[in-house]
Design a protein around this motif. Structure first.
Motif, PDB file in Angstrom:
ATOM      1  N   LEU A  82      28.610  63.777 -15.687  1.00 17.49           N
ATOM      2  CA  LEU A  82      28.085  63.194 -14.455  1.00 17.49           C
ATOM      3  C   LEU A  82      28.821  61.890 -14.149  1.00 17.49           C
ATOM      4  CD1 LEU A  82      24.349  63.843 -15.325  1.00 17.49           C
ATOM      5  CD2 LEU A  82      25.652  65.043 -13.554  1.00 17.49           C
ATOM      6  N   PRO A  83      29.968  61.982 -13.497  1.00 13.61           N
ATOM      7  CA  PRO A  83      30.775  60.790 -13.225  1.00 13.61           C
ATOM      8  C   PRO A  83      30.046  59.796 -12.328  1.00 13.61           C
ATOM      9  CG  PRO A  83      32.038  62.807 -12.848  1.00 13.61           C
ATOM     10  CD  PRO A  83      30.616  63.218 -13.015  1.00 13.61           C
ATOM     11  N   PHE A  84      30.237  58.514 -12.625  1.00 13.90           N
ATOM     12  CA  PHE A  84      29.666  57.446 -11.810  1.00 13.90           C
ATOM     13  C   PHE A  84      30.395  57.371 -10.474  1.00 13.90           C
ATOM     14  CE2 PHE A  84      29.871  52.963 -10.435  1.00 13.90           C
ATOM     15  CZ  PHE A  84      28.522  52.730 -10.233  1.00 13.90           C
ATOM     16  N   ASN A  85      29.625  57.153  -9.396  1.00  7.65           N
ATOM     17  CA  ASN A  85      30.206  57.048  -8.055  1.00  7.65           C
ATOM     18  C   ASN A  85      29.576  55.859  -7.334  1.00  7.65           C
ATOM     19  OD1 ASN A  85      31.237  57.325  -5.496  1.00  7.65           O
ATOM     20  ND2 ASN A  85      30.480  59.394  -5.149  1.00  7.65           N
ATOM     21  N   ASP A  86      30.389  54.882  -6.993  1.00 12.73           N
ATOM     22  CA  ASP A  86      29.889  53.687  -6.316  1.00 12.73           C
ATOM     23  C   ASP A  86      30.152  53.719  -4.816  1.00 12.73           C
ATOM     24  OD1 ASP A  86      28.498  51.292  -6.432  1.00 12.73           O
ATOM     25  OD2 ASP A  86      30.322  50.082  -6.620  1.00 12.73           O
ATOM     26  N   GLU A  87      30.597  54.885  -4.298  1.00 16.00           N
ATOM     27  CA  GLU A  87      30.898  55.001  -2.874  1.00 16.00           C
ATOM     28  C   GLU A  87      30.223  56.252  -2.301  1.00 16.00           C
ATOM     29  OE1 GLU A  87      35.119  54.894  -2.447  1.00 16.00           O
ATOM     30  OE2 GLU A  87      35.275  52.780  -3.024  1.00 16.00           O
ATOM     31  N   PRO A  88      28.900  56.192  -2.084  1.00 18.35           N
ATOM     32  CA  PRO A  88      28.173  57.361  -1.571  1.00 18.35           C
ATOM     33  C   PRO A  88      28.566  57.695  -0.131  1.00 18.35           C
ATOM     34  CG  PRO A  88      26.757  55.417  -1.609  1.00 18.35           C
ATOM     35  CD  PRO A  88      28.027  55.034  -2.321  1.00 18.35           C
ATOM     36  N   ASP A  89      28.208  58.919   0.279  1.00 16.10           N
ATOM     37  CA  ASP A  89      28.641  59.438   1.583  1.00 16.10           C
ATOM     38  C   ASP A  89      27.578  59.356   2.673  1.00 16.10           C
ATOM     39  OD1 ASP A  89      31.141  60.018   0.661  1.00 16.10           O
ATOM     40  OD2 ASP A  89      30.719  62.123   0.225  1.00 16.10           O
ATOM     41  N   GLY A  90      26.449  58.706   2.402  1.00 16.05           N
ATOM     42  CA  GLY A  90      25.502  58.442   3.478  1.00 16.05           C
ATOM     43  C   GLY A  90      24.377  59.437   3.665  1.00 16.05           C
ATOM     44  N   TYR A  91      24.313  60.474   2.847  1.00 12.18           N
ATOM     45  CA  TYR A  91      23.231  61.452   2.998  1.00 12.18           C
ATOM     46  C   TYR A  91      22.168  61.258   1.919  1.00 12.18           C
ATOM     47  CZ  TYR A  91      25.686  63.965  -0.753  1.00 12.18           C
ATOM     48  OH  TYR A  91      26.282  64.299  -1.936  1.00 12.18           O
ATOM     49  N   LEU A  92      21.034  61.903   2.113  1.00 13.12           N
ATOM     50  CA  LEU A  92      19.959  61.932   1.124  1.00 13.12           C
ATOM     51  C   LEU A  92      19.979  63.289   0.439  1.00 13.12           C
ATOM     52  CD1 LEU A  92      17.140  60.327   3.313  1.00 13.12           C
ATOM     53  CD2 LEU A  92      18.623  59.192   1.641  1.00 13.12           C
ATOM     54  N   LEU A  93      19.408  63.339  -0.757  1.00 11.00           N
ATOM     55  CA  LEU A  93      19.450  64.566  -1.550  1.00 11.00           C
ATOM     56  C   LEU A  93      18.096  64.846  -2.174  1.00 11.00           C
ATOM     57  CD1 LEU A  93      21.196  66.831  -2.938  1.00 11.00           C
ATOM     58  CD2 LEU A  93      21.579  65.192  -4.795  1.00 11.00           C
ATOM     59  N   MET A  94      17.708  66.109  -2.170  1.00  7.41           N
ATOM     60  CA  MET A  94      16.620  66.597  -3.003  1.00  7.41           C
ATOM     61  C   MET A  94      17.159  67.756  -3.813  1.00  7.41           C
ATOM     62  SD  MET A  94      13.076  66.409  -0.805  1.00  7.41           S
ATOM     63  CE  MET A  94      12.120  66.826  -2.278  1.00  7.41           C
ATOM     64  N   MET A  95      16.894  67.759  -5.118  1.00  7.55           N
ATOM     65  CA  MET A  95      17.435  68.794  -5.982  1.00  7.55           C
ATOM     66  C   MET A  95      16.330  69.333  -6.870  1.00  7.55           C
ATOM     67  SD  MET A  95      20.823  68.565  -8.437  1.00  7.55           S
ATOM     68  CE  MET A  95      21.908  68.370  -7.026  1.00  7.55           C
ATOM     69  N   GLY A  96      16.074  70.631  -6.772  1.00  9.48           N
ATOM     70  CA  GLY A  96      15.022  71.260  -7.563  1.00  9.48           C
ATOM     71  C   GLY A  96      14.515  72.500  -6.861  1.00  9.48           C
ATOM     72  N   SER A  97      13.660  73.212  -7.533  1.00  9.32           N
ATOM     73  CA  SER A  97      13.083  74.435  -6.985  1.00  9.32           C
ATOM     74  C   SER A  97      12.365  74.145  -5.665  1.00  9.32           C
ATOM     75  CB  SER A  97      12.094  75.023  -8.003  1.00  9.32           C
ATOM     76  OG  SER A  97      11.453  76.159  -7.485  1.00  9.32           O
ATOM     77  N   ILE A  98      12.611  75.002  -4.656  1.00  8.53           N
ATOM     78  CA  ILE A  98      11.956  74.822  -3.359  1.00  8.53           C
ATOM     79  C   ILE A  98      10.530  75.355  -3.472  1.00  8.53           C
ATOM     80  CG2 ILE A  98      12.081  75.258  -0.878  1.00  8.53           C
ATOM     81  CD1 ILE A  98      14.582  73.876  -1.872  1.00  8.53           C
ATOM     82  N   ALA A  99       9.580  74.433  -3.559  1.00  6.52           N
ATOM     83  CA  ALA A  99       8.188  74.819  -3.802  1.00  6.52           C
ATOM     84  C   ALA A  99       7.259  73.683  -3.379  1.00  6.52           C
ATOM     85  CB  ALA A  99       7.990  75.133  -5.290  1.00  6.52           C
TER      86      ALA A  99
END
Length: 247
Positions: A82-99
């Motif tokens: 899981l590489p470190f990233n200090d320059e995000p692209d501006g979006y939000l994320l949800m990760m997991g089972s859709i429930a």
């Protein structure tokens, strides 16, 4: 073959409860690690057989007294993947089972209020919830769904997000995706349920909030979070070495 082993570690999600009575017949130390939330029948079984139990958070024990808890060992992640990233692209994320218990709908509503793109990543765990609550909101541009991911794609999505939203409405025993996000430097904005306060440092690696408006406010303040501090938090508390040491 029980006598052939120094110790047996029963990593359990529920069905492996059939091993508990058998463990009494094995002449070897037998300890159970519970990876989902406890429930009454299982806690009764643990009490009946005096089963040594390791929890993956202290919150997981809440409401289930009298069990032979021998320790809490937090889950870990392989930070090398899981590489470190200090320059995000501006979006939000949800990760997991859709429930419903993962509550993607609140995440989408918050993103819409903020005028930000949100990506949902994960398998469809509840078809009715997906069809009735989520599909009408997925447009392929502002609200995007990706299915189950390779580790490489997962790392890219996690590291490039402004924030991971985690608006759970159930007593999450741990929440592995939170430490995966923080390992990449991505702060977490989460509801105060289950193990969240044990994983996220409010104001330092993200924000612990209530409701859609809380998510909105947390995202608006996300610039105050040092992404390096998120990575460091994982390196100090949630590495594989730390977990093995705990066991």
């Amino acid at each position: 073959h029980g006598k052939d082993f120094d110790v047996i570690l029963n990593n359990m999600r529920g069905g492996e409860s059939v091993l508990i009575p058998i463990a009494k017949m094995i002449n070897a130390p037998f300890v159970t690690v519970m990876h989902l939330h406890l429930f009454d029948e299982l806690a009764d079984l643990f009490r009946q057989y005096h089963t040594p139990v390791i929890t993956i958070s202290n919150a997981q024990r809440r409401g289930f007294d009298g069990v032979n808890y021998v320790g809490t060992v937090y889950n870990a992640t392989d930070v090398s993947e899981l590489p470190f990233n200090d320059e995000p692209d501006g979006y939000l994320l949800m990760m997991g089972s859709i429930a419903p218990h993962k509550n993607q709908k609140d995440g989408i509503l918050a993103a819409k209020k903020l005028g930000k793109k949100i990506i949902l990543a994960g398998k469809i765990g509840n078809q009715a919830y997906w069809e009735q609550e989520i599909v009408p909101l997925v447009d392929g541009s502002a609200v995007v769904h990706e299915g189950e991911l390779s580790i490489d794609r997962k790392a890219v999505l996690l590291g490039s997000a402004d924030a991971l939203l985690f608006p759970i409405v159930w007593p999450e025993p741990f929440g592995l995706v939170m430490i995966e996000a923080m390992a990449c430097g991505t702060p977490v904005v989460a509801y105060n349920n289950g193990a969240v306060p044990e994983v996220v440092v409010d104001g330092k690696t993200g924000f612990i909030v209530e409701g859609v408006d809380g998510l909105v406010d947390g995202v608006r303040r996300i610039g105050s979070i040092d992404r390096i501090a998120c990575r460091k938090h994982v390196e100090e508390n949630f590495t594989i070495e730390k977990m093995v040491e705990g066991y």
